[in-house]
Design a protein around this motif. Structure first.
Motif: not given
Length: 316
Positions: A77, A90, A92, A124
């Motif tokens: 991330h 992203d 996540a 992440h």
């Protein structure tokens, strides 16, 4: 109005010339002692810890390829990046992606045309970031007015570092009273090494320094002060502000600040950047919580360090 138009034209022109910055993280386990106290199986990239900072210029496209040589899924991330229309990059884990399976790889494509400033990149998924997979990300600015406010750019990363992989300590953390956790108290890393071995930052009289401070911590807070100097905050978490004079910074996990510090005109004294590492959910214990460290600010190799009257943390 003319200056604004010229700046927009400059940005547009430079974005045409923007680079594709390719970074590869071959993520795997390594036995390492980062604090000089305990050796354990951490998680690094390309066989290294700390992981070198990533530098790009606003408008560049960062292509970060993560190769998963762990025995569990991995995700990465870019902390603070908006990812407009690209949430699939992203990183996540179990939110925007399922994670990169072991023995697989994935390339995150990160646009920087709308943002600049100070960020960081970290795993992440599970406890992989706490166990080591984290690095600073600096997106250099294009605005000539901002660049004219300082002469040199200095990066300062702050980390908490445990006494073993977090997964191995979960059961103990669930059952042990907080007051008994002191033997397993995290230590402090400054720019990736034991805070007691912090490398000096060299100041030249009259020069202006942009100090980028990144808290890559996960559980503890940091206070940062440079007695005898004024910090002018110009950026917080990638958002620029009018310069604001402060005596120090109080930083929770994940926060970033940029401050401008103007060096004194004299070589008579060296100084010390004070870093306090503390937590409100662990009982205060001398020698453990809080911890006090200093980064030497060197004007002259043979100059003494100037001392100041102690200031209580609540006054910062």
């Amino acid at each position: 109005m003319l200056a604004y138009t010229l700046f927009n034209l400059l940005v547009s022109g430079l974005q045409v010339l923007a680079a594709r910055v390719q970074v590869t993280w071959d993520v795997g386990y390594l036995n390492i002692s980062r604090d000089g106290i305990s050796t354990w199986q951490a998680i690094g990239a390309n066989g290294k810890l700390p992981i070198p900072p990533i530098y790009v210029t606003q408008g560049d496209v960062l292509e970060l390829t993560a190769i998963n040589n762990l025995d569990k899924p991995l995700s990465v991330h870019a902390h603070g990046l908006f990812q407009r229309n690209s949430s699939y990059y992203d990183g996540a884990g179990m939110v925007t992606e399922c994670g990169i399976p072991p023995k697989s790889q994935f390339t995150y494509v990160i646009e920087t045309r709308d943002q600049s400033g100070t960020y960081w990149v970290h795993a992440h998924y599970g406890t992989e970031a706490i166990d080591g997979l984290r690095a600073a990300l600096v997106i250099r600015d294009l605005d000539p007015k901002l660049l004219d406010e300082y002469d040199e750019d200095v990066l300062l990363t702050l980390e908490d570092w445990g006494q073993g992989p977090l997964e191995s300590m979960v059961d103990m953390l669930k059952t042990t009273p907080l007051v008994n956790l002191i033997p397993n108290h995290p230590t402090v890393l400054i720019n990736g090494i034991n805070a007691n071995l912090s490398q000096p930052i060299r100041f030249t009289p009259g020069r202006r320094y942009r100090l980028r401070v990144v808290s890559m911590s996960f559980t503890y807070w940091f206070k940062v002060r440079l007695p005898g100097h004024t910090m002018q905050v110009i950026e917080a978490d990638g958002i620029y502000s009018q310069p604001s004079a402060v005596d120090g910074l109080d930083m929770c996990p994940g926060q970033r600040y940029s401050v401008i510090i103007t060096a004194h005109d004299s070589l008579k004294f060296n100084h010390a950047l004070n870093v306090t590492f503390y937590s409100d959910f662990i009982p205060q214990t001398p020698g453990f919580n809080p911890l006090y460290h200093q980064v030497p600010i060197v004007y002259h190799d043979n100059a003494p360090i100037k001392t100041f009257t102690a200031i209580e943390d609540h006054e910062v």
